[in-house]
Scaffold this motif. Sequence first.
Motif, short mmCIF file in Angstrom:
data_model
loop_
_atom_site.label_atom_id
_atom_site.label_comp_id
_atom_site.label_asym_id
_atom_site.label_seq_id
_atom_site.Cartn_x
_atom_site.Cartn_y
_atom_site.Cartn_z
N ARG A 263 48.30 136.28 62.38
CA ARG A 263 48.51 137.29 63.41
C ARG A 263 47.22 137.59 64.16
O ARG A 263 47.20 137.69 65.38
CB ARG A 263 49.06 138.58 62.77
N GLY A 266 46.24 134.58 66.25
CA GLY A 266 47.12 134.42 67.40
C GLY A 266 46.82 135.43 68.49
O GLY A 266 46.98 135.15 69.68
N ASN A 267 46.36 136.65 68.13
CA ASN A 267 46.03 137.65 69.15
C ASN A 267 44.80 137.27 69.94
O ASN A 267 44.69 137.55 71.13
CB ASN A 267 45.82 139.01 68.48
N THR A 270 45.46 133.48 72.76
CA THR A 270 46.75 133.48 73.45
C THR A 270 46.73 132.39 74.51
O THR A 270 45.96 132.46 75.47
CB THR A 270 47.00 134.84 74.10
N GLU A 278 55.57 129.66 71.68
CA GLU A 278 56.81 129.77 70.91
C GLU A 278 56.65 129.21 69.51
O GLU A 278 57.13 129.79 68.52
CB GLU A 278 57.92 129.02 71.65
N ASN A 280 53.83 129.05 67.88
CA ASN A 280 52.97 129.98 67.15
C ASN A 280 53.77 131.16 66.62
O ASN A 280 53.59 131.62 65.48
CB ASN A 280 51.86 130.45 68.09
N ARG A 281 54.71 131.66 67.42
CA ARG A 281 55.53 132.79 66.99
C ARG A 281 56.46 132.39 65.85
O ARG A 281 56.64 133.14 64.89
CB ARG A 281 56.35 133.30 68.18
N GLU A 282 57.05 131.19 65.92
CA GLU A 282 57.93 130.72 64.85
C GLU A 282 57.16 130.53 63.54
O GLU A 282 57.67 130.84 62.46
CB GLU A 282 58.59 129.41 65.27
N GLY A 284 54.53 132.23 62.63
CA GLY A 284 54.29 133.57 62.10
C GLY A 284 55.51 134.15 61.41
O GLY A 284 55.41 134.76 60.34
N GLN A 285 56.69 133.94 62.02
CA GLN A 285 57.91 134.42 61.38
C GLN A 285 58.18 133.71 60.06
O GLN A 285 58.62 134.32 59.08
CB GLN A 285 59.10 134.23 62.33
#
Length: 749
Positions: A263, A266-267, A270, A278, A280-282, A284-285
């Motif tokens: 997290r 990733g901040n 960007t 997308e 990167n978000r997956e 993290g999830q």
Amino acid sequence: MGCCGSAERTKREWRPLEDRSCTDLPWLLLFTVFCVGMGSICSFTIVTGGAARLVFGYDSYGNTCGRRNEVIEGVRLSGLDHTDRKFIFFLDPCNVDIVQRKIKSTALCVSLCPTEELKTYQDLKSFAMLNGSELCSYELAGHKYPALPERFSKCPKLPVPPSKPLPVFNRCTPVDISCYAKFAEAVVTFVSDNSVLHRLIAGVAASKEIIIGLCVLALVLSMILMVIIRYISAVLVWILTAMVVLGSLAGTSVLWWLYIDHRLYGNYTTNQVTEEAELNRENGQALLVYAGAATAFTIILLLLMLFMRKRVALTIALFHVAGKVFIHLPLLTLQPFVTFFALLLFWIYWILVLLFLGTSGNSVQNEETGLTEFRLTGPLQYLTWYHAVGLVWITEFILACQQMTVAGAVVTYYFTRDKNRLPVTPILSSVLRLVRYHLGTVAKGAFIITLVKIPRLFLMYIHNQLKGKENACARCLLKTCICCLWCLEKCLNYLNQNAYAATAINSTGFCTSARDAFVILVENALRVATINAVGDFVLFLGKVLIVTSTAFAGVLLLNYQRDYAEWLLPLIIVCLFSFLVAHCFLSIFEIVVDVLFLCFAIDTKYNDGTPGKEFFMDKALMEFVESSRRLGRAVERGRSRVKAAVSEGAGIKPMVSDSRGGLLSEEVELKEDGGEWEELQEFQVYYLLVGVLVDWVLTEQNGFVLCLSEDVVLFLCVCLPTSTLFLFVSLLQAPSPAPFTPSSKLASS
């Protein structure tokens, strides 16, 4: 024959009886009739010539080699006299059907196998004239081989490789097996080069002495571990428990650290690319899901350790006593050998009869090759299914006999107060009791396992046959059914084992023993769970220890012998054998522990240590009982103080009358018995709260209601029925209060 047909005793003694009676006689008669049917199948194959065709061989026209034959209607060249032709010769031995695992070649009966390579038809003629062994079809004359136009289809494919007859089965087999390389590659899929196969086989042949020595080492290590595990069980169990807890905490911490790092990273980075953002978000999830699942697992594990920490001591005590059992009953170590030898003899017999069935029946012409084969047709084809059921039932019967024998010996050991007065050979006494009284019970238990195993094997066969052809729903349904049947089989195996122990104690039928053992196990559900979880894990690590020790010794020995270029296959063989040996020996140890626990549960239920009700248990188990009693008295004193404080605060005096003096002790006794249920219910409530908390953290607002409903449904459909059943059985087994009489009042005063 059914479960309701067994005669019950009004009072259960729960100790080995001297006056025993035969149990489940109808099932013994049924099993005897079934075994007679198995023997009749073997007799049928011998009488109809199937056994002779397998041993002596038969040609492509239905003639058995080495004997005079009768004419088969509709088959040419049948009914020949092959008294002097005792060997089977294939015109094209390398034409192998990989799918059907058959040699697709014309077979002839010959008097001698060619020991040298025959390159021309003139060589075939010379071989026939000198040795009298004609290698072409029967209607061709040997002295005319080179000039006959039929020689290309009715003579062997040139060059004819040198061959020698197989012992017993009289088949001419090529000396050079290179033509079977394709078949070998199909069987051993990891071999892509024929030279690799030869090198592996050469490595096994060269290191056979070391392989035998390592197998003996695995055997010795298994026997030593069964004796010394009593001394290291305490340290081993607590070390394993600490390693599991620390490992789960460390894994959960690492996953959360990776998620937080992802997290933060990733901040700061960007990107403008939509696909990378997308992805990167997956990621993290995914890390969040993994960390949440690990957290839930760790919390549940910690709760389990918290509620079952007192019962780990019982597992350690049972392991200690099991080690003593093997010292007093050393013949228990021979049980794996006896069982394996019995299974080996039966499996060899079963395979031979199956091969006999493959060459029995009526003569049928193969439409593809035109050759004559023998197949079972009509009602006779069900003989193979009968034979297959016999494989499962008799195998389970042999394994059940081992369980009953071990249970009988352990029961005799446990319920003998003076261990110096044990029978000279408790194992032999247990075997004699089994053969004389309880073979019907063993046959019935084995049949129940067979009823579950055969459908599972049938579904596995269908799943393998339809692999890649069925849709996703059918595949999922098949796998679910197979998994459910496997779980049911494991549960029935465990219940059967305890039923055999109950039969060894009380000499009752299978159903009565299974019911009594089930009630005892349900009353001690948490103890059973702890012993199975901790004990099985310790025994699994024991198997791993034996395999790794044997493999380490194998690496040292094989590496020391520099001549062995290929020692991978020998090492694999040694590891597999060592795991098999360790599994056989430690399975006996596991049976001993389970029987000891059942005896211990019975002992603590029906005895309390007072005169006339002395315990039968060992000193180690007695120490566990005393420590549990001290802890129980401390807890009861704490509860009494709390109740007294509440009573004083409310201004209510405790109601204690002479007429209910006996009832007070019974209530305390019921509370002690209900401790298991209270802890189980408390654990289930905590489990529900943890599930709701994890769902709230990991799911969004829309999905939280769905996950919460799933948790509630799981709690209502699984957890509550389990605890209710546990409480119901406990109440059924609780003693009813004695009726009040004036005499009891005077006695209490």
